[in-house]
Design a protein around this motif. Structure first.
Motif, mmCIF file in Angstrom:
data_model
loop_
_atom_site.group_PDB
_atom_site.id
_atom_site.type_symbol
_atom_site.label_atom_id
_atom_site.label_comp_id
_atom_site.label_asym_id
_atom_site.label_seq_id
_atom_site.Cartn_x
_atom_site.Cartn_y
_atom_site.Cartn_z
ATOM 1 N N LYS A 1 -11.177 -8.937 -6.825
ATOM 2 C CA LYS A 1 -11.223 -10.364 -6.582
ATOM 3 C C LYS A 1 -10.440 -10.631 -5.303
ATOM 4 O O LYS A 1 -9.360 -10.068 -5.119
ATOM 5 N N ILE A 2 -10.983 -11.479 -4.445
ATOM 6 C CA ILE A 2 -10.383 -11.699 -3.131
ATOM 7 C C ILE A 2 -9.739 -13.076 -3.090
ATOM 8 O O ILE A 2 -10.338 -14.072 -3.472
ATOM 9 N N ASN A 3 -8.499 -13.112 -2.633
ATOM 10 C CA ASN A 3 -7.745 -14.354 -2.516
ATOM 11 C C ASN A 3 -7.436 -14.591 -1.046
ATOM 12 O O ASN A 3 -6.628 -13.867 -0.448
ATOM 13 N N LEU A 4 -8.086 -15.572 -0.443
ATOM 14 C CA LEU A 4 -7.835 -15.917 0.957
ATOM 15 C C LEU A 4 -6.644 -16.867 1.024
ATOM 16 O O LEU A 4 -6.594 -17.869 0.312
ATOM 17 N N GLY B 1 0.781 -1.230 0.000
ATOM 18 C CA GLY B 1 0.000 0.000 0.000
ATOM 19 C C GLY B 1 0.811 1.277 0.000
ATOM 20 O O GLY B 1 0.546 2.178 0.801
ATOM 21 N N VAL B 2 1.797 1.383 -0.892
ATOM 22 C CA VAL B 2 2.574 2.618 -1.021
ATOM 23 C C VAL B 2 1.793 3.528 -1.972
ATOM 24 O O VAL B 2 1.993 3.520 -3.188
ATOM 25 N N VAL B 3 0.893 4.322 -1.424
ATOM 26 C CA VAL B 3 -0.107 5.054 -2.193
ATOM 27 C C VAL B 3 0.492 5.956 -3.278
ATOM 28 O O VAL B 3 0.042 5.920 -4.431
ATOM 29 N N PRO B 4 1.501 6.778 -3.000
ATOM 30 C CA PRO B 4 2.020 7.662 -4.062
ATOM 31 C C PRO B 4 2.556 6.891 -5.266
ATOM 32 O O PRO B 4 2.420 7.339 -6.408
ATOM 33 N N LYS B 5 3.153 5.736 -5.031
ATOM 34 C CA LYS B 5 3.705 4.957 -6.133
ATOM 35 C C LYS B 5 2.607 4.244 -6.920
ATOM 36 O O LYS B 5 2.773 3.997 -8.129
ATOM 37 N N ILE B 6 1.507 3.901 -6.277
ATOM 38 C CA ILE B 6 0.369 3.361 -7.031
ATOM 39 C C ILE B 6 -0.119 4.407 -8.022
ATOM 40 O O ILE B 6 -0.392 4.109 -9.191
ATOM 41 N N HIS C 1 -9.835 -4.835 -12.396
ATOM 42 C CA HIS C 1 -10.111 -5.102 -10.990
ATOM 43 C C HIS C 1 -8.783 -5.137 -10.238
ATOM 44 O O HIS C 1 -7.701 -5.172 -10.840
ATOM 45 N N VAL C 2 -8.866 -5.133 -8.926
ATOM 46 C CA VAL C 2 -7.704 -5.273 -8.053
ATOM 47 C C VAL C 2 -7.836 -6.608 -7.331
ATOM 48 O O VAL C 2 -8.929 -6.968 -6.879
ATOM 49 N N THR C 3 -6.735 -7.343 -7.231
ATOM 50 C CA THR C 3 -6.737 -8.570 -6.439
ATOM 51 C C THR C 3 -6.424 -8.233 -4.991
ATOM 52 O O THR C 3 -5.460 -7.524 -4.703
ATOM 53 N N ILE C 4 -7.254 -8.712 -4.099
ATOM 54 C CA ILE C 4 -7.078 -8.470 -2.665
ATOM 55 C C ILE C 4 -6.527 -9.736 -2.027
ATOM 56 O O ILE C 4 -7.142 -10.798 -2.082
ATOM 57 N N GLU C 5 -5.349 -9.613 -1.432
ATOM 58 C CA GLU C 5 -4.726 -10.751 -0.746
ATOM 59 C C GLU C 5 -4.999 -10.633 0.747
ATOM 60 O O GLU C 5 -4.801 -9.568 1.353
ATOM 61 N N ILE D 1 -3.218 -6.078 -3.847
ATOM 62 C CA ILE D 1 -3.022 -5.383 -2.573
ATOM 63 C C ILE D 1 -2.936 -6.399 -1.449
ATOM 64 O O ILE D 1 -3.824 -7.241 -1.281
ATOM 65 N N SER D 2 -1.853 -6.333 -0.676
ATOM 66 C CA SER D 2 -1.723 -7.161 0.522
ATOM 67 C C SER D 2 -2.525 -6.497 1.641
ATOM 68 O O SER D 2 -2.011 -5.664 2.378
ATOM 69 N N LEU D 3 -3.776 -6.863 1.743
ATOM 70 C CA LEU D 3 -4.691 -6.171 2.662
ATOM 71 C C LEU D 3 -4.593 -6.734 4.079
ATOM 72 O O LEU D 3 -4.207 -6.028 5.012
#
Length: 411
Positions: free
Chosen positions: A329-332, A236-241, A298-302, A254-256
């Motif tokens: 999309k969510i990846n558990l 989550g390095v927002v400025p670089k995204i 979409h964004v993949t959510i880890e 995103i490593s949530l």
């Protein structure tokens, strides 16, 4: 400009164009062409007085036929090959260990500097897919990691340095070459189908090297990968995204790992600097690009599943509210324990229940199959035994021991 290019900045154009110049007059370390993107290599050849199309020719030999000997580059003149041999090299990081799992997973440990701690790992995971066999390579971008996520063994090793472009793309080169070593040069083909920048380190904190490496992955003169098959994973390095929006179109993950700021501050400390509201907004900006060919749909959510920590029904409900306006999309990910880890893996039933809650709310939610844990290749286990240069691991183990002592005294 990459270090690979800077290495020859002191060599004059006349010296570069004179292959007969005595070696003692050109006391310079050889330039590693492996890490150069096509624009960098085109400039390199122009500085040598050569046509820039030579860059594409050389890149094909390196990245499509996995050739490291200039003498084998048969469509290049002998004079140019002799010149390249004197001032250049094609050198992947040194493999100090490799192991292949019974499930088909492959792991390499690379040495990228001096000392026991100068090691990174790369993991290749095969899987059957409707389009055929998929081989996904998990690539490291740093030696260690500075973010210190509490559930990740890599973070406990501290941070040593960024990887160069040659060290990043060299991981992909070696993974492909591992399938082609005994194949005649002109019959070789690229075997890795997908890349995830999800190994050791935070890729957006090594931005330029990672960006140029991904450009090489997409380049038709190199690996020619689809932008939908190259994924960058960030904590989550927002400025670089936001900078990526302007620079490249690849898939974003995103490593949530937590659905609220209080818990995420504990698990993923960078959240204190870029909290969830800012992170989700940056993800929305990233996928706002129009066009059917964009990988940004979409964004993949880890989300690593930690027993009793982030796997309660209320956490699933918080996830639903957090992601309601973000195509995702969510990846558990079942947690992979490592020595002294303060967490356990959520039960299978709890993971399935968590998945059902999210699926019932309309999300595409999958459970990652744990692969390669018999060779310490699973997520969070990279280079678990490297030398700890920051004493962070020692301090962390002491903290865990103190917490256990408190629990015993209270019990």
């Amino acid at each position: 400009m990459s270090t690979e290019v800077v290495a020859v900045s002191a060599v004059s154009a006349e010296q570069l164009q004179s292959p007969s110049a005595p070696a003692q007059q050109i006391a310079v370390e050889k330039v590693n062409l492996l890490g150069m993107s096509r624009p960098q290599m085109e400039k390199f050849f122009e500085d040598m007085g050569e046509k820039k199309f030579r860059a594409g020719q050389v890149m094909k030999w390196i990245h499509q036929f996995f050739v490291t000997d200039f003498a084998q580059m048969t469509n290049i003149s002998g004079k140019l090959r002799e010149k390249l041999e004197k001032i250049c090299e094609i050198k992947a990081p040194e493999v100090v260990h490799k192991n292949y799992s019974k499930d088909g997973t492959r792991k390499w440990v690379f040495r990228v500097g001096d000392g026991e701690g100068s090691l990174v790992e790369t993991v290749l995971i095969p899987a059957e897919h409707r389009s055929g066999l998929r081989r996904t390579l998990c690539i490291s971008s740093q030696v260690g990691c500075a973010l210190d996520c509490s559930f990740c063994s890599t973070g406990k090793q501290g941070f040593q340095r960024d990887l160069s472009q040659a060290e990043i793309i060299g991981q992909l080169w070696m993974a492909n070459y591992s399938y082609m070593e005994d194949v005649p040069v002109l019959e070789r083909e690229r075997s890795v189908t997908n890349v995830v920048m999800m190994g050791m380190g935070e890729p957006l904190l090594n931005y330029d090297a990672v960006l140029n490496s991904m450009r090489t992955m997409l380049d038709d003169f190199a690996y020619g990968m689809s932008k939908r098959r190259v994924t960058l994973s960030t904590s989550g390095v927002v400025p670089k995204i936001d900078q990526m929006v302007k620079d490249i179109d690849v898939a974003l993950a995103i490593s949530l790992h937590a659905p609220n700021d209080e818990l995420r501050n504990e698990l993923v400390p960078i959240n204190k600097k870029y909290p969830l509201e800012q992170l989700i907004a940056a993800c929305q900006r990233y996928i706002a690009k129009d066009g059917n060919e964009s990988s940004r749909k979409h964004v993949t959510i880890e989300y690593v599943m930690l027993d009793g920590v982030n796997d309660h029904p209320e956490h699933a409900q918080q996830m639903i509210r957090l992601l309601k306006n973000l195509p995702s999309k969510i990846n558990l990910i079942p947690f992979n324990p490592f020595p002294h880890a303060p967490y356990g893996r959520s039960s299978r039933n709890r993971i399935i229940s968590f998945q059902k809650t999210l699926s019932d709310a309309g999300f595409v939610c999958t459970i990652r199959q744990t692969r390669g844990d018999d060779i310490d290749a699973a997520c969070g286990q990279l280079v678990g035994q490297v030398a700890d240069r920051t004493r962070r691991a020692e301090q962390w183990k002491k903290k865990v021991a103190q917490q256990n002592e408190i629990l015993r005294s209270q019990g």
